[in-house]
Design a protein around this motif. Structure first.
Motif: not given
Length: 251
Positions: A1-29
Motif C-alpha cells: 500500500m502506498l504511503m501518502k505524503i504531504g510536503l511542507i516547504g518547496f525551496g531548493k531542498t524541498g524541490k529536491s526531496v519532492a523529485s526523489i519522492l516522485l521516483e519512489n513507487k512506495k510513496f505518493c506525493l
C-alpha cells in the motif's frame, strides 16, 4: 500500500526531496504546501516536466488552511522542510488526525522542541537537524571512536554555502554528542557548498578524519525515504536517527 505524503516547504531542498519522492513507487506525493502563491495549483510532476500519476498539487498556506488540505487530501505522513515556525501551522491538526510528522528543520529553539514533545504524545514525530543518512553514520562512528578513546583531541569542522546563517545544526549536534563546546566548532561559508562535516580525532602519532559531504540536496530525499519507512510501524512518541539506526547495529 502506498504511503501518502504531504510536503511542507518547496525551496531548493524541498524541490529536491519532492523529485526523489516522485521516483519512489512506495510513496505518493499528494500535495505540497508553501507560503508563496507562485506555482499555486500547479502539480509537482508538471513543474519537473515528468509523467506521473501522483497528484502532487501545490497549495499556498495564505489561501488554503492545513485543516482544509488534510480534510480533502488526507496523508499518512507530513514532511517539513519549511522553517522553524512552520510546525505551528500544521502540528496540532496533524497530531489530532494521527498523521505522522517528519521534521528536517535545522534549527529549533527550546519553545519549538517543547512543542514537538507535546505533539509526540498524540502521534509519531521524528526530528533530525540533518536527515541525510551519511551524516548520521558519521555521528554514530564518531561516538563509538570517542567511547574507545575518550582522551583523544577532537575538532569539528563544517562548511556550507555562503548565504547560510548560523552554525550548522548538524555540527552542533555532533559537538553535543562528543561533549565539545559548540563555540569551538570551525565554520566555513563559501560559494555553493551544499554541506560538509568533518570530525578530526588527534591521537599522539596518528590522525583519524571522518568526513561526510553532501554532493546534492537529493541526499535529503533519500534520508526522508529511509526515515518514513522506518517509522511506519512506530507508536506515538518523539524519535531521532539514533532510535531508528540502533537496531541495524544490534547483532
Amino acid at each position: 500500500m502506498l504511503m501518502k505524503i504531504g510536503l511542507i516547504g518547496f525551496g531548493k531542498t524541498g524541490k529536491s526531496v519532492a523529485s526523489i519522492l516522485l521516483e519512489n513507487k512506495k510513496f505518493c506525493l499528494e500535495w505540497v504546501l508553501r507560503q508563496s502563491t507562485v506555482l499555486e495549483h500547479r502539480s509537482v510532476p508538471e513543474f519537473f516536466g515528468v509523467q506521473s500519476d501522483e497528484p502532487g498539487l501545490i497549495y499556498s498556506s495564505s489561501k488554503t488552511s492545513i485543516d482544509e488540505l488534510l480534510e480533502k487530501h488526507p496523508v499518512d505522513v507530513i514532511i517539513d522542510f519549511s522553517s522553524s515556525e512552520g510546525i505551528y501551522t500544521y502540528g496540532e491538526v496533524a497530531a489530532k488526525k494521527n498523521v505522522k510528522i517528519i521534521s528536517a528543520i535545522s534549527h529549533y529553539k527550546d519553545k519549538e522542541l517543547a512543542f514537538l514533545k507535546k505533539l509526540a504524545k498524540k502521534t509519531t514525530v521524528f526530528w533530525s537537524p540533518n536527515i541525510t543518512l551519511g551524516v548520521n553514520f558519521l555521528l554514530f562512528a564518531s561516538k563509538f571512536l570517542k567511547k574507545i578513546a575518550p582522551w583523544v583531541d577532537i575538532e569539528v569542522n563544517e562548511e556550507h554555502f555562503k548565504t547560510k546563517q548560523g552554525t550548522s545544526g548538524t555540527a552542533v549536534k555532533i559537538a553535543e554528542a562528543l561533549d565539545i563546546d559548540k563555540e569551538n566548532i570551525n565554520s566555513v561559508r563559501a560559494g555553493g557548498i551544499v554541506g560538509k562535516h568533518e570530525v578530526i580525532f588527534g591521537f599522539p602519532f596518528q590522525t583519524v578524519r571522518l568526513i561526510h559531504e553532501s554532493i546534492s540536496r537529493e541526499a535529503f530525499g533519500n534520508g526522508v525515504i529511509f526515515v518514513a519507512e522506518n517509522i511506519k510501524e512506530k507508536e506515538k512518541g518523539l524519535y531521532n536517527f539514533e532510535d531508528i539506526l540502533t537496531p541495524y547495529f544490534t547483532v
